[in-house]
Design an enzyme around this catalytic site. Structure first.
Site, mmCIF file in Angstrom:
data_model
loop_
_atom_site.group_PDB
_atom_site.id
_atom_site.type_symbol
_atom_site.label_atom_id
_atom_site.label_comp_id
_atom_site.label_asym_id
_atom_site.label_seq_id
_atom_site.Cartn_x
_atom_site.Cartn_y
_atom_site.Cartn_z
ATOM 1 N N GLY A 154 0.780 -1.247 0.000
ATOM 2 C CA GLY A 154 0.000 0.000 0.000
ATOM 3 C C GLY A 154 0.802 1.282 0.000
ATOM 4 C CD GLU B 279 1.315 0.450 6.801
ATOM 5 O OE1 GLU B 279 0.915 0.796 5.671
ATOM 6 O OE2 GLU B 279 1.023 -0.633 7.304
ATOM 7 C CG ASP C 213 -8.338 0.185 9.724
ATOM 8 O OD1 ASP C 213 -9.123 1.023 10.174
ATOM 9 O OD2 ASP C 213 -8.711 -0.887 9.222
ATOM 10 C CG ASP D 195 -5.368 -3.409 -1.785
ATOM 11 O OD1 ASP D 195 -4.925 -2.932 -0.716
ATOM 12 O OD2 ASP D 195 -5.761 -4.587 -1.882
#
Ligand code: IMP
Ligand code: MG
Length: 180
Positions: free
Chosen positions: A44, A99, A103, A159
């Site tokens: 990511g 990053e 989350d 994604d």
């Protein structure tokens, strides 16, 4: 074509470029006179990493690692596995972990603990996006691009089911795409 699956654009290409530049300037100031090693957590963060590192005006090396958080779908679990480790030794180095999004914190709390055991001189976290409402494990973030609400976002490296990473902006994915 991909646009039809996007409910709302949160951050345009221009907004992202501006914020990435601001974060790089902060890093340039904080690490003046030092060498930094940027560790990108794949996949990511690859777009953010590529843009950020080109705004960093310090002696700088890069490395990559890949972790998988079991769970699939749109959330991670506490079980994290390293699927690709770093190529270099981080002992004594000043590390910034890059990053895409923080989350639940499951992935990063595990990863940061693991990297700390390798005795870097310092270790800080830089995340483009932060979803604090979803935090399960506490994680200290030094550089954060944007705080976002609890919605599933894609683009600029992020994604859903490995797709949408190539969108140049970040947007909220329509819930019907992932059956939400
Ligand atoms: P955590 O372990 O729950 O903090 O999850 C971190 C990882 O979950 C991120 O590095 C992403 O790969 C993925 N993730 C979490 N939220 C999103 C999202 O909104 N869009 C895309 N990927 C996400
Ligand atoms: Mg990720």
């Amino acid at each position: 074509m991909l646009e039809k699956d996007i409910q709302e654009v949160l951050f345009s290409e221009e907004a992202l470029a501006k914020r990435v530049d601001e974060i790089a300037q902060e890093i340039n100031r904080d690490y003046e006179g030092k060498e930094v090693m940027l560790i990108s957590v794949l996949r990511g963060s690859f777009v953010f990493m590529a843009d950020l590192c080109r705004r960093i005006d310090l002696p700088c090396t890069v490395d990559f690692m890949s972790v998988s958080s079991y769970g699939g779908g749109t959330s991670s679990t506490g079980q994290v596995q390293i699927t690709k480790d770093l190529s270099s030794d981080i002992a004594g180095k000043d590390i910034i972990v890059i990053e895409d999004i923080l989350d639940s914190g499951n992935t990063l709390s595990y990863l940061l603990k693991l990297l700390e055991q390798r005795k870097p001189n310092s270790i800080r976290l830089c995340t483009l996006l932060d979803k604090p409402d979803r935090r399960v494990k506490p994680v200290t973030v030094t550089y954060s691009g944007f705080t976002i609400p609890d919605a599933f976002v894609v683009g600029y490296g992020l994604d859903y089911d490995q797709k949408y990473r190539n969108l140049p902006y970040i947007g909220i994915l329509k819930p019907e795409v992932y059956g939400g």
